[in-house]
Design a protein around this motif. Structure first.
Motif, short mmCIF file in Angstrom:
data_model
loop_
_atom_site.label_atom_id
_atom_site.label_comp_id
_atom_site.label_asym_id
_atom_site.label_seq_id
_atom_site.Cartn_x
_atom_site.Cartn_y
_atom_site.Cartn_z
N ALA A 436 19.74 43.24 -76.91
CA ALA A 436 18.76 42.89 -75.88
C ALA A 436 18.99 41.46 -75.39
N GLY A 437 19.32 40.54 -76.32
CA GLY A 437 19.61 39.17 -75.91
C GLY A 437 20.85 39.08 -75.04
N PHE A 438 21.87 39.86 -75.38
CA PHE A 438 23.10 39.88 -74.58
C PHE A 438 22.84 40.41 -73.18
N LEU A 439 22.08 41.51 -73.08
CA LEU A 439 21.77 42.07 -71.77
C LEU A 439 20.87 41.13 -70.95
N THR A 440 19.99 40.41 -71.64
CA THR A 440 19.16 39.43 -70.94
C THR A 440 20.01 38.31 -70.36
N THR A 441 21.04 37.92 -71.09
CA THR A 441 21.97 36.92 -70.57
C THR A 441 22.63 37.40 -69.29
N ILE A 442 23.00 38.68 -69.26
CA ILE A 442 23.59 39.25 -68.04
C ILE A 442 22.58 39.25 -66.89
N VAL A 443 21.33 39.60 -67.21
CA VAL A 443 20.28 39.62 -66.18
C VAL A 443 20.18 38.26 -65.49
N PHE A 444 20.08 37.20 -66.29
CA PHE A 444 19.85 35.88 -65.69
C PHE A 444 21.15 35.25 -65.20
N GLY A 445 22.29 35.69 -65.74
CA GLY A 445 23.55 35.29 -65.13
C GLY A 445 23.66 35.83 -63.72
N ARG A 446 23.24 37.07 -63.53
CA ARG A 446 23.23 37.68 -62.20
C ARG A 446 22.28 36.93 -61.26
N VAL A 447 21.11 36.55 -61.78
CA VAL A 447 20.15 35.81 -60.95
C VAL A 447 20.76 34.49 -60.51
N PHE A 448 21.40 33.78 -61.44
CA PHE A 448 21.95 32.46 -61.09
C PHE A 448 23.08 32.59 -60.08
#
Length: 520
Positions: A436-448
């Motif tokens: 879940a932490g890894f996927l959250t990193t992808i989520v906010f990497g996409r946002v940035f």
């Protein structure tokens, strides 16, 4: 015929005879302050220009009172005060331990930050609709829920915060807000009904609603009632309040509709009250039943984490995306409840405190991103880095923190939870937390990449300043996130003490019943 009036009556068996120490008044001052200020603001409804000048100092005072209460509890142990001086379990008790004091203080800090932000967002119309009175009454409900020692009054404070949240949710009376409020209201009223049924069942079983009294009787093991059914009802009711899977769908359907200040308050406070109530009831009052429900809670935790983060990956609206991130975080907290060990509970409490601060900050950040970029849609946003460099830097800090990356606040509770899961052989739970932490990193990497790094559609973008009403709370909350990450020892110590007090609540019980001794 009236009896003799000169007969001496010994009231020491029913009433508190000793003078109440001044420090004990700290227990109820947060609730008294919030209700008093809410009532004052309602009386001044025709002078809304005074509301902020009254509410903001009131919120500062609330933070100071809660800080003093935490200091008192850490130094002297749990503190109990009963209404009308009636001895428990007959008097309605307010009992505060480290867990409750930590949650109350964090809630006050979050509300103060949102209050400052509202100075630049809530218009004259919003104040006329009652933003500040609703905010103070919401805090009265949240503070009461964290500080009460009575299960029925926990229900009452849930009702207070729920009614106040209805008013905040429809602030502005826009069609989208009415639609979101309807979904929010229906599901929360169902959860409240389940909670009330559970409270009635609890009273039928134990003949009391005082938490310490229930804990003593449950540990005595004298009841033949089906306590697993009771624990299951509480789990469902609090799971709906906390937006746990599969009863989480109301949150992303409603949290994106109100003013961003209101969304930030909701994300920081409301679901955490549900998690708090679940931990308090299942861990402290019904520990045997929690052990039996542990595998089910673990499955719910895994599903909540994954559903939340997958929903965030699919979302295009930043506010909806953050709603799913709130849900994913609830799953992480439930993982600690499922483990039930001292480390698991400590990690869950630490993560709850971290989430209260961070989710509030992220919603406030989203509000400023929309102001700079003109939209909440990732498809339309772009060029935020060029518009304001320091804002992009703060955004990156908060994105790292929500992803659980060091050296920020989200890293340490996940370390504690993963370690606790591996210690009990629940490697699959540890793996889900990491995934879940890894996927959250992808989520906010996409946002940035989309909202900050990608060039904006319009050319000639100039840097834009951010008003102090938004900059101050964002900087303050970001400093807390960094501080929790760089210097976690004191908070870890407090959360470990809070978890130990839930597992072995002898100090809590003695504060209510001094003759309880070391009963567990």
């Amino acid at each position: 015929m009236a009896g003799p009036t000169d007969t001496a009556v010994d009231l020491s068996q029913a009433l508190v005879a000793a003078p109440i120490p001044m420090g004990h008044w700290l227990v109820i001052l947060p609730v008294v302050l919030c209700i008093g200020l809410g009532a004052l603001l309602l009386m001044l409804r025709n002078r809304t220009e005074w509301h902020a000048a009254i509410a903001i100092p009131g919120l500062v005072l609330l933070v100071l009172i809660d800080a003093a209460l935490l200091y008192r509890v850490v130094g002297d142990g749990a503190v109990t005060m009963v209404m009308g001086r009636w001895l428990p379990p007959f008097g309605i008790a307010f009992t505060v331990d480290i867990f409750g004091a930590l949650m109350a203080l964090t809630a006050a800090v979050v509300a103060l930050a949102a209050g400052f932000y509202s100075l630049g967002e809530i218009t004259v119309s919003g104040r006329r609709y009652g933003f500040f009175p609703f905010l103070m009454l919401l805090l009265a409900g949240v503070s009461g829920a964290f500080l009460t020692g009575d299960v029925f009054n926990l229900y009452v404070w849930f009702e207070v915060l729920l009614i106040s949240s209805f008013g905040l949710l429809i602030l502005g009376s826009e069609p989208e807000q009415i639609d979101g409020a309807l979904k929010y209201a229906v599901l929360n009223l169902i959860a409240t009904t389940l909670f009330l049924v559970s409270v009635g069942y609890l009273y039928a079983v134990f003949g009391t609603l005082n938490m310490a009294d229930i804990a003593l009787k449950a540990r005595a093991g004298d009841s033949n009632a089906p306590l697993m059914t009771l624990a299951g009802l509480f789990l469902l009711a609090f799971g709906m309040k906390a937006a746990a899977f599969p009863v989480n769908f109301w949150l992303p359907a409603s949290y994106h509709t109100p003013r961003i200040t209101v969304s930030a308050i909701f994300a920081g406070l409301l679901t955490k009250v549900g998690v708090y109530a679940m931990i308090r009831v299942l861990v402290m009052l019904l520990p045997v039943e929690r052990v039996e429900l542990g595998p089910l809670v673990a499955v719910v935790a895994i599903a909540t984490m994954l559903v939340g983060v997958v929903g965030a990956l699919a979302a295009n609206d930043v506010r909806r995306m953050l709603g799913y991130i709130v849900i994913s975080g609830i799953g992480t907290m439930l993982a600690g409840v499922a483990l039930g060990s001292a480390d698991g509970l400590s990690g869950a409490i630490f993560y709850a405190l971290h989430s209260m601060v961070l989710m509030t900050a992220l919603y406030l950040l989203a509000g400023q991103a929309a102001r700079l970029g003109g939209s909440f849609s990732l498809s339309a946003l772009g060029g935020l880095y060029r518009r304001n460099g320091w804002f992009a830097g703060i955004s990156l800090v908060l994105f790292f923190a929500i992803s659980g990356l060091p050296p920020f606040s989200g890293f340490w509770p996940k370390v504690v939870l993963v370690k606790a899961a591996l210690a009990t052989g629940a490697w699959w739970l540890a793996a889900t937390i990491l995934l879940a932490g890894f996927l959250t990193t992808i989520v906010f990497g996409r946002v940035f990449l989309l909202a900050y790094w990608r060039p904006a559609a319009a050319d000639g973008i100039e840097a834009e300043p951010i008003a102090w009403q938004a900059a101050l709370p964002l900087l303050a909350l970001s400093l807390l996130v960094v501080g929790f990450g760089l210097f976690p020892e004191w908070l870890l110590h407090l959360t470990q003490a809070a978890a130990a007090g839930l597992e072995q609540p002898s100090a809590y019980l003695r504060s209510v019943f001094p003759t309880a001794g070391g009963a567990q």
